[in-house]
Design a protein around this motif. Structure first.
Motif, PDB file in Angstrom:
ATOM      1  N   THR A  26      29.194  33.494  38.034  1.00  0.00           N
ATOM      2  CA  THR A  26      30.112  33.960  39.075  1.00  0.00           C
ATOM      3  C   THR A  26      29.349  34.213  40.372  1.00  0.00           C
ATOM      4  N   SER A  49      33.490  28.238  36.896  1.00  0.00           N
ATOM      5  CA  SER A  49      32.584  29.014  36.052  1.00  0.00           C
ATOM      6  C   SER A  49      33.300  29.228  34.723  1.00  0.00           C
ATOM      7  N   ASP A  75      37.259  30.984  38.341  1.00  0.00           N
ATOM      8  CA  ASP A  75      36.249  31.850  37.728  1.00  0.00           C
ATOM      9  C   ASP A  75      36.649  32.232  36.307  1.00  0.00           C
ATOM     10  N   ASP A  76      35.726  32.002  35.364  1.00  0.00           N
ATOM     11  CA  ASP A  76      35.934  32.374  33.962  1.00  0.00           C
ATOM     12  C   ASP A  76      37.053  31.575  33.293  1.00  0.00           C
TER      13      ASP A  76
HETATM   14 MG    MG Z   1      31.505  35.475  35.545  1.00  0.00          MG
END
Ligand code: MG
Ligand code: ATP
Length: 205
Positions: free
Chosen positions: A77, A165, A133-134
């Motif tokens: 991140t 990510s 993200d994620d």
């Molecule tokens: Mg992360």
């Protein structure tokens, strides 16, 4: 000729920042603040910086995206945000931050409101650069897959870059959802950072 005054320019900068979804705490994640401590973290940082430098040449190509995959706490991140901040600040490209879990939850909660659903989706489909993200964090349902497919496939078809990510490695991403996984892998092929091993969890240092 109409020259915008300083305060108009400042307002515009503020609007772009607000719309990016990146808050001031997150914006502290810079390249300079990422300190490599072994070969793989060095490579991760170098790949991120190379992507940023190459962006002008690759932005409309099939391999115009970057992925940070694998180990929890390895700075995925951090580097993704550092990229988005640089795009926003220095290249003036309005990158949009999409925290996967919160976004997917919010989209699903509002699915019955067709107008809102289309508006939400198009924010992530049309962004000049999208930071996911994620990706696929937590329990993933059929409708989560469908929403992500709608976003990723739109971007894939229109050659729009993504920064991803995910805790998933490339192989696991493919096994998990081949449709989304294979598109991401193709888009990020030249800039794929895969970090494995607990030694690379910065939170444990
Ligand atoms: Mg992360
Ligand atoms: N090499 C590094 N140098 C300095 N700080 C780092 C480094 N790697 C990670 N960090 C810091 O460690 C914390 C965890 O990093 P980050 O959240 O980016 O990891 P992550 O890979 O996204 O983890 P997760 O999979 O849990 O989302 C952050 O505060 C980040 O700034």
């Amino acid at each position: 000729m109409v020259i915008p005054c300083k305060c108009q320019e400042l307002e515009k900068v503020k609007r772009v920042w607000k719309s990016s979804g990146i808050n001031s705490e997150q914006a502290k994640h810079t390249f300079a603040g990422y300190k490599p401590y072994n070969g793989i973290t060095q490579l991760a940082k170098e790949t991120a910086i190379k992507y940023y430098k190459d962006f002008g040449d690759i932005k409309e190509t099939r391999q115009n995206s970057i992925a940070f995959l694998g180990q929890v706490g390895s700075g995925k991140t951090h580097l993704s945000i550092a990229l988005a901040v640089n795009f926003l600040e220095n290249k003036k490209i309005p990158a949009i931050y999409m925290p996967y879990r919160d976004t997917i939850t919010s989209i699903k909660q509002n699915m019955l409101d067709k107008e809102y659903y289309v508006k939400q989706l198009s924010r992530y489909q049309l962004a000049k650069i999208l930071l996911i993200d994620d990706l696929f964090k937590g329990k993933v349902t059929e409708s989560d897959f469908n929403i992500m497919f709608e976003i990723i496939n739109y971007r894939y078809l229109n050659y729009l870059p993504i920064i991803v990510s995910s805790e998933f490695t490339a192989d696991r991403l493919l096994d998990f959802d081949e449709a989304v996984g294979s598109r991401i892998i193709q888009m990020c092929k030249d800039y794929m950072v895969q970090i494995e091993g607990k030694d690379n969890n910065y939170r444990l240092k």
